[in-house]
Scaffold this active site. Structure first.
Site, PDB file in Angstrom:
ATOM      1  N   HIS B  67       0.826  -1.207   0.000  1.00 43.13           N
ATOM      2  CA  HIS B  67       0.000   0.000   0.000  1.00 43.13           C
ATOM      3  C   HIS B  67       0.861   1.258   0.000  1.00 43.13           C
ATOM      4  O   HIS B  67       0.560   2.245  -0.690  1.00 43.13           O
ATOM      5  CB  HIS B  67      -0.924  -0.051   1.225  1.00 43.13           C
ATOM      6  N   GLU B  70       2.141   1.844  -3.413  1.00 45.28           N
ATOM      7  CA  GLU B  70       1.065   2.409  -4.240  1.00 45.28           C
ATOM      8  C   GLU B  70       1.030   3.943  -4.092  1.00 45.28           C
ATOM      9  O   GLU B  70       0.995   4.681  -5.079  1.00 45.28           O
ATOM     10  CB  GLU B  70      -0.270   1.788  -3.811  1.00 45.28           C
ATOM     11  N   HIS B  71       1.081   4.429  -2.840  1.00 49.49           N
ATOM     12  CA  HIS B  71       1.096   5.884  -2.618  1.00 49.49           C
ATOM     13  C   HIS B  71       2.303   6.526  -3.297  1.00 49.49           C
ATOM     14  O   HIS B  71       2.185   7.570  -3.935  1.00 49.49           O
ATOM     15  CB  HIS B  71       1.188   6.173  -1.116  1.00 49.49           C
ATOM     16  N   GLU B 142      -4.144   8.080   7.476  1.00 50.50           N
ATOM     17  CA  GLU B 142      -5.069   7.126   6.848  1.00 50.50           C
ATOM     18  C   GLU B 142      -5.336   5.972   7.833  1.00 50.50           C
ATOM     19  O   GLU B 142      -6.480   5.523   7.996  1.00 50.50           O
ATOM     20  CB  GLU B 142      -4.470   6.595   5.539  1.00 50.50           C
TER      21      GLU B 142
END
Lengths: 425, 430
Positions: B67, B70-71, B142
């Site tokens: 993840h 991905e960012h 997040e």
């Protein structure tokens, strides 16, 4: 070519809106009812669609009704209660397969329309009262639906902001009503309200899909006829002297929720509404906007930070999730972005980029039947006749001067912060 | 370029496997304004233990790194890619799941440019220590956002109850602690292992001309050098059949309790037609048992044990799978008990009739039609199916072929006492 072609027909007591399009594999039927929000009726009105969708005379239990929907190739029936400015809008939607994509040629649209009509005009009721058990069950569910707002802290902080900011205005009411009103509701007074709503509300029927207009009109005529009415409409009240205030609540949470409300005093259909759209896009609507760049990318304060418009009330809301002790810094950065907007501190390129993204967003919305209905319903709520082509054209012509003029009109009203129990101050 | 026609749906799709191994699918959609494209790697949160290319030893990487990567792919030397997409009138996004990382855009203009931007930004990583550090604050927020979300905590709590060793029980975003260990070198190592075109799929759906789009993609890929790539070696520890934990209660700041009952799937070593049939049988079974037209739903709703948040779902990927049923409730223990007893009755074959099967099949076929109105659904689901060697467009024929026997067998093999688990969220003051 028009981006969307809507035909509107005057029917008995309602308007029929037809959008003929071949792009979907289903047909969508949406029934909308609208009247001003009042504290007297808000909870009753929030209960009504859920009682109506749970059964009818022909399908006297939820399992019978739902079995019939399954038989209609899983026709999707759902209801919704929403706020559009200071109106409370009820929606009944049914999405049903277009039989040309099935191996079974049974015509489905007519059956779908018949079912919506059955739910609306033929409820499970006798002697001027709904079925008692159904009403009691749905009262219980409504109570949980209202409580659920408290459990989702992002929704809750937005709700609290509106409550503080619009104190004394109907808009402050929660769309699902008040828990305290629920015990007094019963099968009689709800039925009485049902009749009132069908006599007074502004009624609209939308049909979207690969349909024949004349056929749809004649089916609708046969199924739905109501008394003619002049719907209640509201005079827009604009707030003049806004006094800025800050409200903080403490709750046992891990992340602070920062919500800031502004008065734009610009409504859908106003001359400067298009400039307001572009203004919001440059300020906070997208991932290229000032808020995202400065609060998130430059300062790593937040994962989400965005602004959005309430087009029928003239509000703009900023929302973000931050650490408790970053409150002052986040507010300072957000204020600076607003000052930059008022000072015209943005480039032609930012304007062009934002217009392109807004146009893209609008066209994408029209790729779903539900999106089409929501876009077209803006005209009903605002009593306007803006075509989508005019909308896109008007938006694209916005100038920098107009955006700065809009920015100058925008007033900060309320800063709301939902913070943690252990946080300072 | 191969052309595949779906007569009943009145759709056609184009496919080609490029020289570097990339699978490309194009589905022209007439009448739509937008084009939607996804560029997906078969790499998700569970792939945390693997053998990097040209290395002898396997590595274990920090939780949440897929993840994080991905960012970070969105940031380049000259700024972030969101800016470029919006200059081209597109909106871009990405998501990471247990088994996939997908990058996507949608736009109603400049489709070719946007497609090039999508492919190029995913294929040109740029990680520095500084930008990696900066992202830790953003992802930290997040993570805390999800910490406050009772539905997410409930969902993940249930998965943690089920799996003892399998990394599906690790939160996709990791923890603030775990991501603090991530470095730029680790990101490059994951990237080199999982982002080779032969591990990826590109799907474009919208009002496009397939020949032109395919030519553009090929030209783009031919300009880039990719070494032939050995197979990816992922490592997973053996997972026990029984659940790791029977019950977990989370006390949170909520007003209404929540309860989910989970069933850990027994056999998940499946792919292709076998997996599709199994998955659809279980989905139909759950629909017969708990759909709004079912006796069970009527009973639970009538007794006030469930409300309109009630839902049920089955997920399966190579190596893990689970069903979950539940929602908001005022009586979490009674609801759990009732659901388990309803499921045990289903295991014994109760409640499945030819009539309920036919009705549910019709319902499922109709919802598939509704789903293929959505370009997002087509691209994302097609990719997931393809990664499991299944074909999304087989759904309707397989549904039509399901027999009562498939459903009772699915219930018999899925449901078992040792594979039940319960997770609840309870208000703090209770």
């Amino acid at each position: 070519m028009a981006v969307i072609s809507e035909t509107i027909k005057d029917m008995k007591g309602y308007k029929l809106h037809i959008v003929k399009t071949e792009k979907f594999k289903t047909n969508t039927i949406v029934w909308k009812m609208k009247t001003p929000l009042t504290s007297e009726n808000v909870t009753k009105r929030a209960l009504l669609p859920y009682v109506l969708q749970s059964s009818s005379k022909a399908y006297p239990s939820t399992s019978k009704l739902r079995s019939y929907l399954d038989e209609l190739y899983g026709a999707n029936l759902y209801v919704d209660v929403s706020k559009k400015g200071e109106y409370q809008v009820l929606s009944f939607s049914l999405e049903i397969a277009n039989e040309k994509f099935l191996s079974d040629p049974e015509p489905l649209l007519k059956k779908g329309m018949e079912l919506i009509a059955e739910i609306l005009v033929n409820p499970l009721a006798e002697n001027e009262a709904f079925d008692r058990e159904t009403v009691e069950k749905e009262k219980r569910t409504l109570k949980q639906r209202i409580q659920a707002v408290y459990d989702d802290k992002m929704r809750y902080s937005n709700f609290r902001l509106v409550q503080e900011m619009c104190k004394g205005e109907p808009y402050a009411l929660h769309v699902n009503g008040e828990i305290d009103d629920i015990p007094a509701l019963n099968e009689q007074n709800l039925y009485e309200y049902y009749k009132q709503a069908f006599t007074e509300d502004e009624l609209d029927l939308f049909i979207i899909g690969d349909v024949n207009e004349d056929e749809v009109q004649s089916i609708a005529e046969g199924l739905l006829q109501f008394e003619e009415r002049t719907p209640k409409s509201l005079e827009a009240v604009k707030a003049d002297n806004v006094e800025e205030k800050t409200v903080k609540d403490k709750e046992d949470i891990k992340q602070g929720k920062l919500n800031i409300g502004y008065r734009t005093n610009i409504l859908y259909g106003d001359q400067d509404y298009y400039a307001l759209q572009v203004f919001n896009g440059i300020f906070g609507g997208f991932s290229h906007s000032k808020l995202f760049l400065n609060v998130r990318e430059k300062n790593s304060l937040a994962y989400y930070v965005a602004s959005r418009l309430e087009s029928h009330k003239g509000l703009m809301m900023v929302m973000s999730g931050i650490e408790f002790n970053n409150f002052d810094l986040a507010v300072k950065i957000i204020r600076e972005q607003m000052e930059a907007m008022k000072a015209g501190d943005f480039t032609e390129q930012e304007i062009e980029q934002t217009k392109a993204v807004i146009e893209n967003q609008m066209l994408e919305t029209l790729d779903t039947a539900r999106g089409m209905v929501e876009v077209l319903y803006h005209n009903v709520v605002s009593e306007q006749k803006v075509s989508l082509d005019d909308w896109l054209n008007g938006m694209s012509k916005t100038t920098k001067e107009e955006i700065v003029e809009v920015a100058k009109k925008v007033q900060l009203d309320t800063i709301y912060f939902l913070t943690g129990l252990g946080a300072d101050k | 370029m191969e052309k595949i026609i779906f007569e009943q749906l009145q759709e056609e799709m184009f496919y080609e496997k490029l020289d570097n191994g990339l699978d490309v699918y194009l589905l022209p959609k007439k009448g739509f304004n937008k084009t939607y494209a996804t560029f997906t790697t078969k790499y998700g949160s569970i792939d945390n233990h693997f053998l990097p290319p040209d290395k002898d030893d396997s590595v274990k990487v920090p939780d949440g790194i897929a993840h994080f990567l991905e960012h970070k792919l969105f940031e380049k030397e000259d700024g972030d890619v969101f800016q470029q997409f919006s200059k081209q009138g597109a909106s871009a996004n990405a998501f990471t799941s247990f088994t996939r990382t997908a990058y996507l855009f949608s736009s109603t203009s400049n489709v070719e440019k946007n497609l090039e931007t999508l492919i190029d930004f995913v294929q040109e990583p740029y990680f520095t220590e500084k930008t990696v550090e900066k992202e830790k604050g953003i992802i930290g927020q997040e993570i805390t956002m999800y910490d406050d979300n009772p539905d997410w905590r409930l969902y993940f709590g249930l998965i943690q109850n089920m799996y003892k060793s399998h990394p599906v029980s690790i939160d996709i975003a990791g923890t603030i602690e775990s991501i603090s260990h991530i470095t730029k070198d680790m990101l490059y190592e994951c990237y080199e292992t999982f982002y080779h075109p032969s591990n990826m799929l590109l799907f474009v759906v919208g009002p496009v001309k397939p020949e032109e789009i395919m030519a553009l993609i090929k030209e783009n890929q031919n300009k880039k050098e990719y070494k032939n790539k050995p197979e990816i070696h992922r490592k997973f520890e053996d997972e026990q059949i029984a659940v790791a934990q029977k019950k977990q209660v989370l006390k949170m700041n909520v007003q209404t309790s929540k309860c989910l009952v989970g069933i850990k799937a027994g056999n998940t070593n499946q792919s292709g037609k076998e997996m599709l049939r199994n998955e659809l049988s279980i989905n139909v079974m759950l629909d017969i048992l708990f759909g709004k037209s079912s006796e069970n739903y009527t009973e639970l709703y009538g007794e006030g044990l469930i409300d309109d948040t009630f839902s049920y779902d089955y997920s399966q990927e190579q190596g893990f799978g689970f069903a979950m049923v539940g929602g908001d409730t005022n009586e979490p223990d009674i609801l759990a008990e009732k659901l388990e007893s309803m499921l045990m009755k289903a295991k014994a074959g109760e409640g499945f009739t030819a009539e309920s099967l036919e009705r549910t099949k019709k319902k499922k076929i109709g919802s598939f039609l509704r789903a293929v109105n959505s370009p997002e659904y087509i691209a994302n689901q097609f990719t997931r199916y393809a990664f499991n060697e299944m074909d999304l467009f087989d759904v309707v024929p397989v549904l039509e072929s399901l027999k009562l026997d498939d459903i009772t067998k699915a219930a018999e093999s899925l449901i078992a006492d040792e594979r039940f688990t319960v997770c609840q969220v309870i208000p703090k003051d209770k």
